[in-house]
Design an enzyme around this catalytic site. Structure first.
Site, short mmCIF file in Angstrom:
data_model
loop_
_atom_site.label_atom_id
_atom_site.label_comp_id
_atom_site.label_asym_id
_atom_site.label_seq_id
_atom_site.Cartn_x
_atom_site.Cartn_y
_atom_site.Cartn_z
N SER A 68 0.81 -1.22 0.00
CA SER A 68 0.00 0.00 0.00
C SER A 68 0.85 1.27 0.00
O SER A 68 0.29 2.37 0.16
CB SER A 68 -0.92 -0.01 1.22
OG SER A 68 -0.16 -0.26 2.38
N THR A 103 1.84 7.00 0.13
CA THR A 103 0.95 5.87 -0.10
C THR A 103 0.83 5.55 -1.59
O THR A 103 1.09 6.43 -2.43
CB THR A 103 -0.46 6.19 0.44
OG1 THR A 103 -1.28 5.03 0.37
CG2 THR A 103 -1.14 7.29 -0.34
#
Ligand code: GLY
Length: 331
Positions: free
Chosen positions: A90, A210
């Site tokens: 992620s 991210t």
């Protein structure tokens, strides 16, 4: 003659001039800047970050702090560890792609003077946080997006890489069979590293990075690269960062809210709880996770999330430890 072109140029300069005191303008050698606010004499140098991979990020950040380095350098060094880790699906390299198979990255960074930089929808660059840092240090802008961010990164010497690992590609191919978009709480929403640090001078900085939600729509940008949403630092008050479903954080400008609540006298814990409650009150929170992490000028910290399962790492007083965040929904 004063041409339209000159007028536009002057206007742009004027705009940048106005923004010099706030979040961001070109401030060469900002690492040696003396623009710090009130001296902070009663504080604990601290590094704090989201999720369990924050432990390794904290170690890298602490190496900078313990030798007297600046918080801004510590936060960048810390989150780079997670960006480079292909096991983390992620963030950065190894991040799950969007529904069209593109790994697109979002990141931002903010220092003790209020300077900040951000990139979003950036492809092919393993360390978006360092590109965000270059946006902060080397441009008059705050955010660069997409192709422009990539072009800037390449000009700054970053290498173009394939970020889609075999594991992430396999997950995407499996997902494509049904193309069912239901992110799983604490797994596909386990999405961001946000890291805050107080250095030995008492100054605070933060970083947030991210690959966003797995299998998102192409072009989707979350909270993480948006100053005030995924991250906010005010050196007079403290800092905050967010993880989880970015859309919910964006709707409430969560990290800015947490810092402002601390300014009004709430503790980091109370401020995180209030920011989560703003989401719980107005949004259908059952299917998504949000976690906030905050630190004040002294190194007091707090965290709160909607659903249990969010943890965070704190390096303070020579100890790096993982702590479970309290949650709104008790399971
Ligand atoms: N919190 C990260 C994202 O929603 O993209």
């Amino acid at each position: 003659m004063f041409s339209r072109r000159n007028f536009l140029f002057q206007s742009i300069l004027g705009t940048f001039g106005l923004s010099f005191n706030s979040c961001n303008a070109k401030t060469p050698n900002k690492s040696t800047s003396k623009m710090t606010t009130k001296p902070n004499s009663n504080f604990k140098p601290t590094v704090i970050s989201t999720w369990n991979n924050g432990l390794s990020a904290n170690e890298a950040a602490w190496k900078v702090i313990e030798v007297g380095g600046k918080a801004i350098d510590a936060v960048e060094a810390g989150v780079r560890v997670v960006e480079a880790d292909p096991k983390t699906t992620s963030v950065g390299y190894g991040g799950f792609p969007d529904r069209d198979g593109n790994v697109t990255l979002d990141a931002c960074i903010m220092d003790e003077t209020g300077n900040c930089g951000s990139v979003c929808f950036l492809k092919h660059i393993k360390h978006p946080i360092s590109v965000a840092r270059k946006v902060m240090d080397n441009t008059p802008h705050v955010i660069l997006a997409g192709q422009g961010a990539l072009q800037f990164a390449l000009e700054q010497g970053f290498e173009k890489e394939n970020l889609l690992t075999p594991k992430a590609k396999a997950a995407w191919e499996k997902w494509k069979k049904e193309s069912n978009y239901h992110p799983i709480i604490n797994i596909e929403n386990h999405d961001t590293i946000g890291l805050l640090a107080i250095d030995q001078n008492g100054d605070i900085s933060g970083a947030c990075t991210t690959s966003g939600l797995a299998f998102k729509m192409q072009g989707r940008v979350g909270d993480s690269p948006i100053i005030g949403a995924g991250l906010f630092v005010d050196n007079e008050v403290g800092g905050a960062t967010a993880t989880g479903m970015g859309e919910a954080v964006l709707k409430t400008l969560g990290s800015f809210l947490v810092v402002e609540l601390m300014r009004q006298g709430k503790t980091p814990q109370e401020a995180c709880e209030e920011a989560v409650m703003r989401i719980v009150k107005n949004q259908n929170y059952k299917d998504f996770q949000i976690g906030y992490l905050a630190i004040d000028k002294q190194g007091n910290y707090g965290a709160y999330c909607i659903h249990s399962g969010f943890d965070f790492a704190v390096y303070q007083g020579g100890k790096n430890q993982l702590i479970d965040s309290p949650s709104y929904v008790k399971s």
